[in-house]
Design a protein around this motif. Structure first.
Motif, short mmCIF file in Angstrom:
data_model
loop_
_atom_site.label_atom_id
_atom_site.label_comp_id
_atom_site.label_asym_id
_atom_site.label_seq_id
_atom_site.Cartn_x
_atom_site.Cartn_y
_atom_site.Cartn_z
N GLY A 137 0.82 -1.21 0.00
CA GLY A 137 0.00 0.00 0.00
C GLY A 137 0.86 1.26 0.00
O GLY A 137 0.56 2.23 -0.69
N GLN A 167 -8.06 -6.78 1.08
CA GLN A 167 -8.31 -5.80 2.13
C GLN A 167 -7.66 -4.46 1.79
O GLN A 167 -8.27 -3.40 1.88
CB GLN A 167 -7.72 -6.34 3.43
N LEU A 168 -6.40 -4.54 1.34
CA LEU A 168 -5.66 -3.35 1.01
C LEU A 168 -6.29 -2.64 -0.19
O LEU A 168 -6.30 -1.42 -0.29
CB LEU A 168 -4.22 -3.75 0.69
N ARG A 169 -6.82 -3.43 -1.09
CA ARG A 169 -7.43 -2.87 -2.29
C ARG A 169 -8.61 -1.98 -1.90
O ARG A 169 -8.76 -0.87 -2.40
CB ARG A 169 -7.90 -4.01 -3.20
N GLY A 170 -9.41 -2.47 -0.97
CA GLY A 170 -10.56 -1.70 -0.50
C GLY A 170 -10.11 -0.40 0.14
O GLY A 170 -10.67 0.68 -0.10
N GLN A 171 -9.02 -0.50 0.91
CA GLN A 171 -8.52 0.68 1.62
C GLN A 171 -7.97 1.71 0.63
O GLN A 171 -8.26 2.90 0.73
CB GLN A 171 -7.41 0.18 2.56
N MET A 172 -7.18 1.24 -0.35
CA MET A 172 -6.59 2.16 -1.32
C MET A 172 -7.67 2.79 -2.19
O MET A 172 -7.56 3.93 -2.62
CB MET A 172 -5.59 1.43 -2.23
N ARG A 173 -8.72 2.02 -2.46
CA ARG A 173 -9.83 2.53 -3.25
C ARG A 173 -10.42 3.75 -2.56
O ARG A 173 -10.67 4.78 -3.16
CB ARG A 173 -10.88 1.40 -3.33
N LEU A 174 -10.61 3.58 -1.27
CA LEU A 174 -11.17 4.67 -0.47
C LEU A 174 -10.24 5.88 -0.50
O LEU A 174 -10.68 7.02 -0.64
CB LEU A 174 -11.31 4.16 0.97
N GLU A 175 -8.93 5.61 -0.39
CA GLU A 175 -7.97 6.72 -0.38
C GLU A 175 -7.97 7.46 -1.71
O GLU A 175 -7.89 8.68 -1.74
CB GLU A 175 -6.56 6.19 -0.07
#
Lengths: 360, 283
Positions: A137, A167-175
């Protein structure tokens, strides 16, 4: 910031065309996602915008200026790549600074810009580290930082999240979405993941075999897909498709499907037409014993139940074929159980069988 | 090779017969490799009269030969010639081989395959066959008895192009495209992005090239007649022809000549191993 206009843009490799004259206008500050299966031409289109691929036909304008023959560096766009493309031999600060390679800023100004960007992305503590010492990330953030640092007219993202775990994909998407809301910059984002497209885009462009099938806001595509491909592509689980014939009293799903009641629907004028009926799993309601208050009724036997937590998706075998339906989490469904689902007529999407286009 | 978790105790308590065989073979191999070197060093410590008594440990060891060789102006001249030539040729190879290799690996242009095959095919021609045309060329162009004459055949090598091309092919295009978008010109992309990503290959190539030129004998011997231009191997061999064969001096010079190669090997050892391994796997 700038508006990007694609006017009949096409790409040919020898005699083989991979992008067939697409028209698309991306407004200033808009977040547009190009989505489609691999080989649909979405990445090629993005690379033509970037200047990494020559444009075989049509006109590309960025900020009103025709840039067909401009080199990438003269288009003032920034691009984030799937494998990040951050350099292992440089520190985070040097990697971010690479985006300022051609800028005429003084060293101090460059340092300030790098610092600002790192701060915005939460990379300040890592400025002197090398990429090998960063998580996936963080590396992706460095790549975004390098794109941001020089304040380009548009950002191009080429499947930037597909190397990250779920999980990280979801977080980066949000970012990325938050970043867009803050910067209000023009973003063109390529992905094959429809969930990513739905959650990020102001407008989604669905592509297939080098052509644009549909352009629209996420919910517009979800609710009114123009053809079977888009209907199946957008939404999870994918839309159920049932072959049928239009009758005077509704639809006939064939003699083999007595379990499918599609009668007493609003009258139609095209009796005899072969159609495909689309219905989303979320639009089906599990019926209790004896309940029969929906015009559409589908009966079958449970093959598999997949609890998702808030709901359960059920794969139901029909006499011919099968459908997927959503059931309440509390429902106890065992393989082999007989179940019935009901639906409202207005949840049906009717596609012409021959052209696969939406009829009504 | 394959671990045998079912018998962990055996590994600790017994030495497997296979190991013993392997160690024996390696030990014998080591002895065979080391003996000439030890003999070389031993002979360099002997006086002229002791050269032919084949004792490994000299009865009266002395460094007199070293003083003699080092105070002879010719030796240091040859030594410097060798250092200079090997260094220049190595730098040239690193630069041009990797530049050509990068172009062949990362650009699509008509005739690319043909060019690559042409370069590769030169690997199949033995040096002995090339020496005559090289010499004719050198003599027509007035390069005989010049440093340039010694160096020119090695300034760019097919092997280096091949080795570097294999490495550049492993560099993802995204790295280069990202740099292109950031505004670097093609030369800067090669210099600032691609080259740093293949430093292990560069190190390996540097070592191969340096060692190859340090020990080169045949071509420098043919293209030079002026002893001031001799490289070390050619110079040392002249000890054998000028007067009687002065083995103790030849061995002293040879011992001194191994020092730079030894230093380079110790310094870059891990890169050599990796370079050989990769060249083997990829080739």
């Amino acid at each position: 910031m700038a508006r990007i206009e694609l006017d009949k843009i096409s790409k040919r490799y020898g005699n083989i065309a991979t992008v067939h004259g697409i028209d698309l206008t991306i407004e200033d500050g808009e977040f547009v996602v190009l989505v489609g299966p691999s080989g649909c031409g979405k990445s090629t289109t993005l690379r033509m915008i970037a200047g990494l691929e020559a444009i075989s036909g049509g006109t590309l304008r960025i900020g009103g200026e025709v840039v067909n023959n401009h080199e990438p560096k003269h288009r003032n766009i920034a691009m984030v790549f799937q494998n990040y493309a951050i350099y292992p031999h440089l520190t985070v600060a040097q990697n971010i600074g690479f985006g300022l390679y051609t800028s005429k800023l003084s060293k101090a100004e460059k340092q300030a810009r790098i610092g600002e960007t790192a701060k915005m992305l939460g990379l300040e503590p890592y400025l002197e580290r090398r990429p090998a010492a960063l998580s996936g990330g963080q590396r992706q953030r460095v790549a975004i930082g390098r794109a941001m640092v020089r304040d380009p007219v548009a950002f191009l993202f080429d499947e930037p999240l597909s190397n990250l775990d779920a999980q990280l994909r979801g977080q980066m998407r949000l970012e990325i979405k938050q970043l867009h809301q803050r910067l209000r910059s023009t973003i063109v984002f390529v992905t094959h993941d429809q969930v990513e497209a739905m959650s990020l885009a102001d407008r989604i462009v669905v592509m297939r075999e080098g052509r644009i099938l549909q352009v629209g806001a996420p919910m517009e595509l979800y609710n009114r897909p123009v053809d079977i491909f888009t209907a199946r592509f957008i939404g999870t689980p994918e839309m159920n498709m049932i072959d049928a014939t239009v009758t005077n009293a509704g639809f006939d799903a064939g003699p083999n499907n007595p379990a499918l009641r599609l009668t007493s629907l609003p009258a139609r004028t095209d009796a005899g037409r072969a159609v495909v009926l689309g219905i989303r799993p979320q639009e089906l309601t599990l019926l209790t014993d004896g309940q029969d208050d929906f015009p559409i009724r589908i009966e079958g036997k449970v093959r598999v139940a997949e609890p998702q937590g808030p709901e359960t998706f059920v794969l139901v075998d029909l006499p011919t074929g099968h459908i997927v339906a959503r059931a309440p989490a509390a429902a106890i469904l065992r393989p082999g159980d007989s179940v019935a689902f009901g639906a409202h007529p207005d949840s049906l999407r009717i596609f012409d069988k021959a052209s696969e286009r939406l009829v009504a | 090779m394959v671990d045998q978790p079912a018998q962990p105790a055996r590994r600790h308590s017994n030495i497997r017969p296979g190991r013993i065989v392997a160690w024996t073979v390696l030990f014998l191999g080591g002895v065979v490799m080391m003996t000439p070197l030890l003999f070389m060093f031993s002979t360099s410590l002997k006086s002229a009269g002791q050269v032919y008594d084949l004792k490994l440990i000299p009865t009266d060891p002395s460094f007199a030969n070293y003083i003699k060789v080092l105070s002879d102006g010719r030796f240091s001249r040859w030594f410097l010639n060798s250092v200079g030539i090997a260094t220049i040729v190595t730098l040239s190879c690193l630069f041009f081989d990797s530049l050509v290799a990068y172009t062949l690996a990362k650009f699509r242009f008509p005739g690319r395959q043909v060019v690559f095959l042409a370069i590769l095919s030169t690997l199949m021609i033995p040096t002995e066959m090339l020496v005559i045309p090289w010499y004719l060329m050198a003599s027509k162009l007035g390069w005989v008895d010049t440093y340039w004459g010694i160096m020119f055949p090695g300034l760019i090598t097919a092997f280096g192009v091949f080795l570097m091309k294999q490495f550049f092919e492993t560099v993802p295009d995204d790295f280069l495209e990202a740099a292109r978008i950031d505004g670097l010109n093609e030369f800067a992309i090669w210099w600032k992005v691609a080259l740093p990503l293949v430093t292990p290959a560069l190190s390996a190539l540097a070592i191969f090239t340096f060692l190859g030129n340090w020990t080169a004998f045949f071509w420098p011997l043919i293209v030079t007649t002026d002893s001031a231009l001799y490289t070390l191997p050619v110079g040392l061999s002249s000890f054998a022809v000028e007067q009687s064969i002065q083995w103790e001096l030849i061995m002293t010079g040879a011992s001194l000549a191994t020092i730079p190669t030894l230093m380079i090997f110790l310094f870059f050892q891990r890169y050599i191993v990796r370079g050989v391994m990769l060249a083997g796997v990829k080739g």
